[in-house]
Design a protein around this motif. Sequence first.
Motif, PDB file in Angstrom:
ATOM      1  N   GLY A  57       0.821  -1.203   0.000  1.00  0.00           N
ATOM      2  CA  GLY A  57       0.000   0.000   0.000  1.00  0.00           C
ATOM      3  C   GLY A  57       0.855   1.253   0.000  1.00  0.00           C
ATOM      4  O   GLY A  57       1.881   1.308  -0.669  1.00  0.00           O
ATOM      5  N   GLY A  58       0.417   2.255   0.779  1.00  0.00           N
ATOM      6  CA  GLY A  58       1.081   3.556   0.773  1.00  0.00           C
ATOM      7  C   GLY A  58       2.552   3.482   1.147  1.00  0.00           C
ATOM      8  O   GLY A  58       3.382   4.172   0.559  1.00  0.00           O
ATOM      9  N   LEU A  59       2.897   2.660   2.118  1.00  0.00           N
ATOM     10  CA  LEU A  59       4.303   2.479   2.495  1.00  0.00           C
ATOM     11  C   LEU A  59       4.984   1.493   1.552  1.00  0.00           C
ATOM     12  O   LEU A  59       6.118   1.694   1.126  1.00  0.00           O
ATOM     13  CB  LEU A  59       4.410   1.933   3.922  1.00  0.00           C
ATOM     14  CG  LEU A  59       3.956   2.826   5.074  1.00  0.00           C
ATOM     15  CD1 LEU A  59       3.773   2.008   6.344  1.00  0.00           C
ATOM     16  CD2 LEU A  59       4.961   3.949   5.308  1.00  0.00           C
TER      17      LEU A  59
ATOM     18  N   CYS B  99       4.840  -3.111   6.067  1.00  0.00           N
ATOM     19  CA  CYS B  99       4.210  -1.933   5.453  1.00  0.00           C
ATOM     20  C   CYS B  99       2.687  -2.011   5.519  1.00  0.00           C
ATOM     21  O   CYS B  99       2.006  -1.437   4.668  1.00  0.00           O
ATOM     22  CB  CYS B  99       4.637  -1.812   3.988  1.00  0.00           C
ATOM     23  SG  CYS B  99       6.404  -1.674   3.752  1.00  0.00           S
ATOM     24  N   THR B 100       2.134  -2.708   6.490  1.00  0.00           N
ATOM     25  CA  THR B 100       0.678  -2.806   6.559  1.00  0.00           C
ATOM     26  C   THR B 100       0.108  -1.590   7.283  1.00  0.00           C
ATOM     27  O   THR B 100       0.840  -0.724   7.750  1.00  0.00           O
ATOM     28  CB  THR B 100       0.232  -4.064   7.313  1.00  0.00           C
ATOM     29  OG1 THR B 100       0.538  -3.886   8.701  1.00  0.00           O
ATOM     30  CG2 THR B 100       0.932  -5.304   6.797  1.00  0.00           C
TER      31      THR B 100
ATOM     32  N   PRO C 140       2.916   8.706   3.597  1.00  0.00           N
ATOM     33  CA  PRO C 140       3.426   7.329   3.524  1.00  0.00           C
ATOM     34  C   PRO C 140       4.576   7.195   2.520  1.00  0.00           C
ATOM     35  O   PRO C 140       5.485   6.370   2.731  1.00  0.00           O
ATOM     36  CB  PRO C 140       2.212   6.497   3.091  1.00  0.00           C
ATOM     37  CG  PRO C 140       1.211   7.468   2.582  1.00  0.00           C
ATOM     38  CD  PRO C 140       1.473   8.768   3.281  1.00  0.00           C
TER      39      PRO C 140
END
Lengths: 80, 523
Positions: B205-207, B293-294, B364
């Motif tokens: 995702g964002g990270l 990275c969740t 992020p």
Amino acid sequence: MNRIEIQYFAVLRERAGTGRETVETSAATAADLYDELAARHDFGLPRGMLRVAVNDEFTDWSRPLAAGDRVVFIPPVAGG
Amino acid sequence: MQAFSFSSAPLEPERYHAATEDRSAGGYASFEGWVRDHNEGRTVERLEYEAFESLAIKEGERIVAEAIARFGVTRAACVHRVGSLAIGDLAVWVGVSSAHRGEAFAACRYIIDEVKHRVPIWKKEHYTDGDSGWVNCERCAAAAHDHDHDHEHEHAHASGDFASHGHEHAEATQHDYSRQIALPEVGRAGQAKLAAASVLVVGAGGLGVPVLQYLAAAGVGRIGIVDGDVVEASNLHRQPLYGIADVGRPKAVVAAERLHALNRDVRIATHEAKATAENIDALLKNYDLVVECTDNFRAKFLVSDAVVRALKPAVFASVHQYEGQVQVYRPLPHWPCLRCLWPEAPRDGIVGNCAEAGVLGPVPATLGAMQAMQVLKRLLGLDAGEAPALVTVDLLSLETRRLVARRNPECDHDDPGALAQAPAAAGPIELEFATLAEAFESGLELVDIRETWERMHDPPGLQIPTHLPLSALVNGYLQFPTEGRYLIVCAHGVRSLSVTEQLRTQGLTEVYSLRGGLAALRS
């Protein structure tokens, strides 16, 4: 009374309406200081969920405070 | 000697060794493959190798050249037998000279793996029962027997290997690492370390997006992507690896496609699943390092416990609105794990994730780029002497703060028994339903804990009358009833699970969480 610099993160910053403030306090420990500020800003987060850092080091809540200490309250964050 | 050749006479490893030795290089690694006496339960007496030589030699030479370029070794060669071989005969030989052992082993491994995968060679086995059979050429067999990354394909249906397409593009422009090799601390040796490394990224995702992009671009040899979600339109503002046309497609698959297009040197494995207590140990087994990275505490603590068990380094990050936190874990005695820092594992939903709290894309992105940098630092060995810390970043004030963190002496993260038991869950706490109507018919009262704004776009058939928004519950403006039978519902099943766990600890026994939330019903 000690003059303490305080910094807030995440949800605490939102509740306090500011990222940092300087307070004159008679709080003897980091725990006392948090309780005092939690009452003032209606933080609603129990201390056990947070961490406190004094002068850039994580520390126990029982740590005594001294004038000029920089105190940071940090809740865990999960976004990603 | 030739970089790649066939021999119909017995192989002569000593001669090849002498021909590939390099006095200026301090290391030498070699691999020998021998004819074994059985295959798939049948006893083998002898076998024959046959190759399409003109094609095979070109492909073999290309593989050796790739290994030399990729790992920075000085000399390398491979010889494969053809013709009739007896048990114990040498079938294939690889040798590599290099200044450093890590690259020697990595290049040797790369050559044998790629030769088995890409070079058209057929094998006919003669069994002791008088029978014989042509065994699939190895590259055809590769689909059934994963040899690229060991046991990852236990999840065969959920995994993809995009590296196997590499040879189609072997003549395309090579990835150029010169700008990072130019750093004195990196150099060719550093680049070879990256090529030999493997990193598992949990959450795309964002990270995860910047982490994946920068690690692939840097030439990290093998990257695993764990993500069970599909691309949603609301992701794109902070996950620009994906496009509007990808909405509805699995993130892991789309990410693998994009990374493959970015750098064909990198081998990508996809795991289209959420990290769970059941799969996490197997997932990270084949990687050197894990990047978490969740967007939820459940996964973060799951990964933290797993890397502590497996003694692997990990890089964690989280964001909240305009802020973020980064923490590196190393399996060293004085380094704190996530539980050392947060002994009371926080519950999801209490402090907000991106869906609930809102976020601007660069937040992020910045934290993910910081994670990628910490990964490269670790892989390149640039973190010597670094003390463990939690780094906070505020992107409104542009302040970063490094808070020194210590091992919590009360955290039992070194006690294997304590952690092994941790993931065990008691009784079913989540329920699955195909439709909302089915959930209503279950006899449980449905309680929607989403915020008011999240309910505004619900289609008429997906409305839940009982609404207790989580923010009001957390702030104490609303109280949950102390008795009754409930199914707690939110958008994706993360917040509802944490509320359900909380209610169970308060004594409500017949309270459940809708697995996957409303999103699972819609699909």
